[in-house]
Write a protein that holds these residues in place. Structure first.
Motif, PDB file in Angstrom:
ATOM      1  N   UNK A  38       0.647  -0.797  -0.087  1.00  0.00           N
ATOM      2  CA  UNK A  38       0.045  -0.049   0.089  1.00  0.00           C
ATOM      3  C   UNK A  38       1.227   1.344  -0.510  1.00  0.00           C
ATOM      4  N   UNK A  39       2.106   1.405   0.844  1.00  0.00           N
ATOM      5  CA  UNK A  39       3.399   2.645   1.061  1.00  0.00           C
ATOM      6  C   UNK A  39       3.420   2.665  -0.516  1.00  0.00           C
ATOM      7  N   UNK A  40       3.849   1.535  -1.593  1.00  0.00           N
ATOM      8  CA  UNK A  40       4.411   1.646  -2.590  1.00  0.00           C
ATOM      9  C   UNK A  40       3.664   1.817  -3.808  1.00  0.00           C
ATOM     10  N   UNK A  41       2.359   1.856  -3.543  1.00  0.00           N
ATOM     11  CA  UNK A  41       1.311   2.540  -4.045  1.00  0.00           C
ATOM     12  C   UNK A  41       1.091   3.873  -4.247  1.00  0.00           C
ATOM     13  N   UNK A  42       0.737   4.431  -3.127  1.00  0.00           N
ATOM     14  CA  UNK A  42       0.602   5.150  -2.389  1.00  0.00           C
ATOM     15  C   UNK A  42       1.493   6.453  -2.886  1.00  0.00           C
ATOM     16  N   UNK A  43       3.054   5.724  -2.676  1.00  0.00           N
ATOM     17  CA  UNK A  43       4.102   6.976  -3.165  1.00  0.00           C
ATOM     18  C   UNK A  43       3.673   7.605  -4.624  1.00  0.00           C
TER      19      UNK A  43
END
Length: 351
Positions: A38-43
């Motif tokens: 989720x962090x990767x997608x949001x970044x």
């Protein structure tokens, strides 16, 4: 469009290169895999938004004006906005890049999650977040209230026992059918597992020792969305579900590695495990073969169906939660509340 930069921790003066690398590795290992994804997608999304809105990369710490603009750009429906509106132009760029679906106002939960990720990146770098500024916090609260909407169910309908039986009947006698039966029964009967948890199971996580004597299996899951790594209670599988899983393991000759695997066109097991999306495709296919619409339910229907069936059968909510691993009684209670009052076992207490 510029590529999202790799996330790295700011290095205090006292940290060496080796210490900085070790600290970054600790964050990665100490964060659940789903959260990291989720962090990767949001970044990626936030970086693309900053590039489209300001033609500049992210700053650390980010300016309050940028954080405020992010909230304002995602707090209204841009469908009727002037084509020259900067927020609309930015949204259209993101749509063209496949990062945003429509010009409609995103769900408040989506905005909250992206902001939470952005704040987490600041914490990882040991710097203050602009989203803690009074004006930005107030704007975020107003945006959440202005866009409030009833929560959308994750699955159109719960996969209750009756629906599950129809799906199992539609699996057929092939090895692929056996795998799908084992997957569906394991996911449902072990407490309504999430699809990432189902495909994350490995043969090493399955304890078959008590099966011959007691007819049950222990599942030693590494982690779930609601439990820390290494802190997940053992889950039990018994009866038909246990027998079907053993039959799959024996037929596919699985001794180690992914528990649920891809099947070749020749109906042979392959070494690679399934992706979370494969669970969705399996359910969609079995729904169609069972004579139901493919959108009748989603993988979350296994989870909601388990809890709904527990309510229908009169199982105490605490007992159901020991398998579903819900941390919040209020969250699990929603499934119990969805049961039609006339079907509630408590209405039959007098006989």
């Amino acid at each position: 469009m510029k590529q999202a930069p790799a996330l790295s921790l700011a290095r205090p003066a006292a940290l060496s290169d080796a210490d900085e690398a070790a600290l970054t590795d600790l964050y990665v290992r100490g964060t659940p895999a789903n959260t990291l994804r989720a962090y990767e997608r949001d970044l990626i999304y936030i970086t693309a938004w900053a590039d489209a809105a300001f033609e500049k990369p992210l700053s650390w710490p980010e300016a309050e004006a940028v954080a405020l603009r992010f909230i304002l750009d995602h707090a209204r429906d841009l469908s009727d906005a002037n084509p020259q509106d900067p927020a609309r132009a930015t949204a259209e760029t993101l749509i063209a890049a496949g990062l945003r679906k429509t010009l409609a106002c995103p769900a408040p939960s989506t905005l909250d999650r992206r902001i939470a990720s952005w704040r987490a990146f600041h914490r990882m770098k040991n710097i203050d977040s602009p989203f803690d500024a009074p004006l930005v916090k107030q704007a975020r609260a107003k945006a959440r209230r202005a866009a409030a909407r009833p929560p959308a169910p994750k699955s159109a309908r719960p996969i209750t026992r009756e629906v599950l039986e129809a799906l199992l009947e539609a699996c057929g006698p092939s090895l692929r059918g056996l795998r799908d039966r084992a997957l569906l029964m394991t996911g449902w009967a072990s407490g309504g597992r999430r699809r990432s948890e189902i495909v994350g199971l490995r043969r090493e996580d399955v304890d078959l020792a008590p099966f011959d004597a007691e007819g049950l299996i222990w599942l030693n899951m590494l982690e779930t969305k609601t439990t820390m790594q290494g802190k997940t209670p053992r889950l039990v599988l018994k009866g038909r579900a246990a027998r079907t899983l053993v039959a799959w393991i024996d037929a596919a000759e699985i001794t180690e590695g992914p528990l649920f695997r891809a099947i070749s066109k020749a109906d042979r097991p392959l070494p690679r495990g399934l992706s979370p999306d494969a669970v969705y495709q399996i359910i969609k296919r079995r729904l169609l073969l069972a004579g139901l619409p493919e959108d009748y339910a989603t993988p979350h229907g296994l989870r909601s169906g388990f809890l709904t069936q527990a309510a229908l059968d009169g199982a105490p909510i605490q007992a159901a939660m020991r398998l579903s691993l819900h941390r919040s009684v209020a969250q699990a209670q929603k499934y119990y509340d969805d049961v039609e009052i006339t079907e509630n076992p408590a209405t039959d207490l007098l006989g």
